[in-house]
Design a protein around this motif. Structure first.
Motif, PDB file in Angstrom:
ATOM      1  N   UNK A  97      -4.457   6.085 -14.556  1.00  0.00           N
ATOM      2  CA  UNK A  97      -5.293   7.001 -13.761  1.00  0.00           C
ATOM      3  C   UNK A  97      -5.177   6.658 -12.282  1.00  0.00           C
ATOM      4  N   UNK A  98      -5.246   5.376 -11.947  1.00  0.00           N
ATOM      5  CA  UNK A  98      -5.169   4.943 -10.548  1.00  0.00           C
ATOM      6  C   UNK A  98      -3.803   5.271  -9.948  1.00  0.00           C
ATOM      7  N   UNK A  99      -2.760   5.050 -10.704  1.00  0.00           N
ATOM      8  CA  UNK A  99      -1.395   5.271 -10.201  1.00  0.00           C
ATOM      9  C   UNK A  99      -1.056   6.756 -10.056  1.00  0.00           C
ATOM     10  N   UNK A 100      -1.323   7.543 -11.080  1.00  0.00           N
ATOM     11  CA  UNK A 100      -0.854   8.932 -11.112  1.00  0.00           C
ATOM     12  C   UNK A 100      -1.914   9.984 -10.791  1.00  0.00           C
ATOM     13  N   UNK A 101      -3.195   9.619 -10.858  1.00  0.00           N
ATOM     14  CA  UNK A 101      -4.257  10.617 -10.690  1.00  0.00           C
ATOM     15  C   UNK A 101      -5.383  10.122  -9.770  1.00  0.00           C
TER      16      UNK A 101
END
Length: 189
Positions: free
Chosen positions: A141-145
């Protein structure tokens, strides 16, 4: 003539009593229908309010899996629940002979589904915030969203896996992910 005079009042009392009984049944049915309609409007799982006889094997299996469960309520599975996308989740389809238990466990509301033979199919609970997610899921979630807002998180378990269904949005853009506990995106729409 005396026979008619004596029997007629008893017959009339019987008729009046029968009418009263059926009107109270209608009120109960109306209350039940009202409760089910309110649940549908509030997007709550629709519960079948009839008495459910749970097989001993199902109850025993449930109690072994969730020994600290409280406020347990059993019902038959109701296929009117619009929130359950069985195909998306990869779970076997249920029918109205199968069972669902709603309960509280570890301070959270849970749903557990069992087939008519007493076999546990799956369980689900809402996660209140992403701090309850595994590190690998949070990393995705942190990386892509990172520029999305988390709308809802459901933790899902079945016999083969633990996964997280996460709904995100960014303005008008909406994304729904199914992520395994090890951080693999299993499905996206």
């Amino acid at each position: 003539m005396k026979l008619i005079t004596n029997v007629l009042p008893i017959f009339l009392l019987f008729i009046i009593g029968a009418c009263k009984d059926s009107s109270s049944e209608k009120e109960t049915m109306t209350d039940t229908t009202k409760t089910m309609m309110e649940n549908q409007m509030d997007n709550k799982p629709v519960m079948d309010t009839m008495t459910v006889e749970i097989p001993t094997t199902t109850r025993t299996g449930f109690e072994a899996k969730y020994p600290q469960a409280s406020n347990v309520k059993w019902s038959y599975y109701n296929d009117n629940d619009k929130d359950m996308d069985w195909e998306w989740r990869g779970w076997p389809m249920m029918d109205t002979k199968d069972y669902v238990a709603t309960f509280n466990w570890d301070g959270s509301d849970y749903w557990a589904w069992y087939d008519q033979d007493g076999n546990w199919i799956s369980s689900s609970t809402k996660i209140k915030d992403n701090t309850g997610l595994p590190a690998a899921v949070n990393a995705v979630i942190t990386k892509d969203y990172s520029d999305y807002t988390i709308v809802e998180i459901d933790k899902e378990n079945d016999k083969d896996r633990e996964a997280y269904e996460i709904e995100l949005n960014k303005g008008d853009e909406k994304v729904k992910l199914l992520i395994s506990a090890d951080g693999k995106i299993m499905k996206k729409k």
